[in-house]
Scaffold this active site. Sequence first.
Site, PDB file in Angstrom:
ATOM      1  N   ARG A 146      36.429  -1.957   4.864  1.00 34.72           N
ATOM      2  CA  ARG A 146      37.444  -1.039   4.370  1.00 34.72           C
ATOM      3  C   ARG A 146      38.541  -0.849   5.416  1.00 34.72           C
ATOM      4  NH1 ARG A 146      32.320   1.257   3.270  1.00 34.72           N
ATOM      5  NH2 ARG A 146      31.870   1.515   1.041  1.00 34.72           N
ATOM      6  N   LYS A 170      30.984   4.662   5.285  1.00 33.23           N
ATOM      7  CA  LYS A 170      30.994   6.018   4.742  1.00 33.23           C
ATOM      8  C   LYS A 170      29.709   6.744   5.110  1.00 33.23           C
ATOM      9  CE  LYS A 170      34.100   5.230   0.828  1.00 33.23           C
ATOM     10  NZ  LYS A 170      34.265   5.309  -0.640  1.00 33.23           N
ATOM     11  N   HIS A 240      42.721  -3.030   0.193  1.00 33.29           N
ATOM     12  CA  HIS A 240      41.597  -2.965  -0.735  1.00 33.29           C
ATOM     13  C   HIS A 240      41.483  -4.235  -1.572  1.00 33.29           C
ATOM     14  CE1 HIS A 240      38.544  -1.291  -3.348  1.00 33.29           C
ATOM     15  NE2 HIS A 240      39.250  -1.707  -4.385  1.00 33.29           N
ATOM     16  N   ARG A 243      39.546  -6.726   0.261  1.00 30.24           N
ATOM     17  CA  ARG A 243      38.118  -6.415   0.141  1.00 30.24           C
ATOM     18  C   ARG A 243      37.591  -6.905  -1.207  1.00 30.24           C
ATOM     19  NH1 ARG A 243      33.980  -2.887   1.854  1.00 30.24           N
ATOM     20  NH2 ARG A 243      33.083  -1.501   0.276  1.00 30.24           N
ATOM     21  N   HIS A 266      27.652  -0.856   0.166  1.00 32.97           N
ATOM     22  CA  HIS A 266      27.418   0.000  -0.998  1.00 32.97           C
ATOM     23  C   HIS A 266      25.949   0.426  -1.060  1.00 32.97           C
ATOM     24  CE1 HIS A 266      31.083  -1.753  -3.325  1.00 32.97           C
ATOM     25  NE2 HIS A 266      31.423  -0.769  -2.529  1.00 32.97           N
ATOM     26  N   TYR A 275      34.023  -4.003  -7.899  1.00 35.41           N
ATOM     27  CA  TYR A 275      34.819  -4.922  -7.099  1.00 35.41           C
ATOM     28  C   TYR A 275      34.644  -6.377  -7.504  1.00 35.41           C
ATOM     29  CZ  TYR A 275      35.252  -1.024  -3.802  1.00 35.41           C
ATOM     30  OH  TYR A 275      35.509   0.196  -3.223  1.00 35.41           O
TER      31      TYR A 275
END
Length: 296
Positions: A146, A170, A240, A243, A266, A275
């Site tokens: 990211r 994250k 993005h 990605r 993820h 995605y």
Amino acid sequence: MEFKPFLDYLSSEKKYSAKTIVAYKNDLESFQSFNNKEFSQNIIKSVVYSQIRSWIVSLVDRGVANSTINRKISSLNSYYKFLLKADLISKNPLSAHKALKTKSIIQLPFSELEILNALSSSNFENNFEGIRNHLILEMLYSTGIRRQELINLKIKNIDFSNKRIKVLGKRNKERYMPLIKSTKVLLDKYLDLRENLKNIKANEFLFLTSKGKKIYDNLVYRITKKYFSKYSTKQKKSPHILRHSFATHLLNNGADLNSVKDLLGHTSLAATQVYTNRSIDDMKKVFKKSHPRNKT
């Protein structure tokens, strides 16, 4: 401050980034301001759904996109869930709320040819900024990280002996990404040039501006748009999309979904599938090649 315990919870317990927490704070304060103006009520923990509905109507009337409204209501809902969990309210006023309908936006990945053309060495000047820009795009595509993960990469995150980087994703979730040969070559060249920068102010971070400061969101976006605008007619040209391209190209070349999920950082396959929707042509090829009824 009414929201401080909630924002502290997002930071310490949920491990949300500072940028995400600011977004939550802004959404809550926006509703608080509306509520105070329209209903002379400054404490939003005691509102009823009709007041929230009035806010939604006002946002629609102002032309705010449904997706943005849904995000704002999601912030408010998270706050009420926190209050409910802490026994500070007895009922969540948003418990029966249904999100506004939004249009499904298909984000097209760059083609492999567009990637090849945009990342050609001939597009980049042989100086600090040129090599840095090349490495930024190369790393975004070759690792699928990211934008914020790239910005926060530190020198100590690079494992030179094993040719990999440690990515802090994250909620502070760590994962390791391999460095392919082309990325490693650029990295070595960039680090040599980086050593010659004067007055470095953010020495721990890998990517710096020419003034020695940590790179920032808009700079990475502008770099991506600059180099891909020459070779791609796609409307969206952002980090993005690189990605998205990383994941799509891996799948198109035989990678399994679970592996791509792990590489993207993820926690669920559902997130990965957003995605990695294959093109219609790719799906047709797989169908023709694999379906038993198509072999008769």
